[in-house]
Design an enzyme around this catalytic site. Sequence first.
Site: not given
Length: 461
Positions: A233-234
């Site tokens: 994920s970011k």
Amino acid sequence: MTVRVRFAPSPTGFLHLGGARTALFNWLYARRHGGTFILRIEDTDVERNKQEAAEAILEGMAWLGMETDEGPFWQSDRGALYREKIQELLASGHAYKCYATKGELDQMREELQAKGLKPLYDRRWRDRTDHPEDTPFVIRFKMPIDGDRTLADAVKGDVTFAYKELDDWIIARSDGSPTYNFVVVVDDIDMRISHVIRGDDHLTNTFKQAPLYEAFGKPLPVFGHVPKVAGLSKRLGSPSVQRYRDELGFVREGVINYLSRLGWSHGDQEIFSTEELVAAFDLEGVSSSPGAFDIDKMTWVNEHWLRALDPADVAQRIAPRMGIKPDARLAAIVEILQPRSSTLVDMAAQAKMFYRDDIELDEKAAKKWLKVSTGPHFDELIPKLTALASWDRASIGAVFEAFCEAHELKLGKIAQPTRVAVTGGSVSPGLFETVELLGRDACLPRLAAARAWIAAREAAQ
Ligand code: GLU
């Protein structure tokens, strides 16, 4: 069968950990089976900076040690072959020109959607011969119209698709340029690819591509669709291999080992050298459910490899981070830091202590450990250390041990004050090694300074 596999990245800016895992599975498969690993840069749709982006991919692969046997081939160099293959399909009747305008197609889609149907192209030009002149057209591939297709996927097992879900897709745009699914098949045939191992986001593409092999009269390769890596994920920042190397300080052995286990298993073994991976890797071990990215586990695997590496090798790797040259002293420092570091960043931060000219006493540590009662201990130890003929850990240790024995003291009682005196803080690797590697010239003045600090404290009481 001769194994010929490929990694076919689109150059979008960097080598993504997920892409690196796809590359790794292909590379391992090739090495395991004495096959050929081919690199193909899929740059036909990429407008800007593709050279730089491709170089980042090549550099990341080289760092990971995935050497290629053929390529890199650039799709942007292969236009002539694609044009020739488009003509071949037109001539054999497997493809046709479609003159439908954008307006017509929009209207067709709206009508289908209004009826609750999928907006697939209705094949209105598939059988027409009344071709207009000087009118733009695209070229579409004649897909089977109905029926099912089952492919035996090497990872997922049998996968079935109904052709009514797919339409006669475009193989060449109105400017003549070929489309993605088309060039992939042309290249895979031309490069005699035996196994297509790629992300399962390409599964629908595979069902579009399969009939194209048949139109060219070629056998299908074995397909193995690998589930995507979940959880990159970011929140974790950019998933580029280079970032994990440069910013986070992972070693290639750790990255390779961790990526290999993301969606592949071999019993319950976690730690694999590259040689062990080459000997063990096979598609049967690839899981059909996604592997979840776990930074803690990746760090644990990295820690293992950082410890297993030769200290001189690690010294080469951290020296540039510290702006120094690797030498025997740095290797010795690395050796004492290996059991206490999880990444090169972490190790370099700890190693800095050995390269400082001055230290600053941490106030809390000094107050706790540089007690007035320690003053006489330093008075006795400093001359003994000063007199040491050889400044090595065994001789230094002997001084401290004799001192503790004479005073019936536990080593910790004098080790902690000494540690604070020579490093400024209360955390360091083993004291004798630390004192040895800091060197006589750093330690003796620091001990004297600590003694003075104690005297000042006493005077202030
Ligand atoms: N270029 C595609 C990608 O980057 C890979 C295509 C393939 O492996 O067939 O996702």
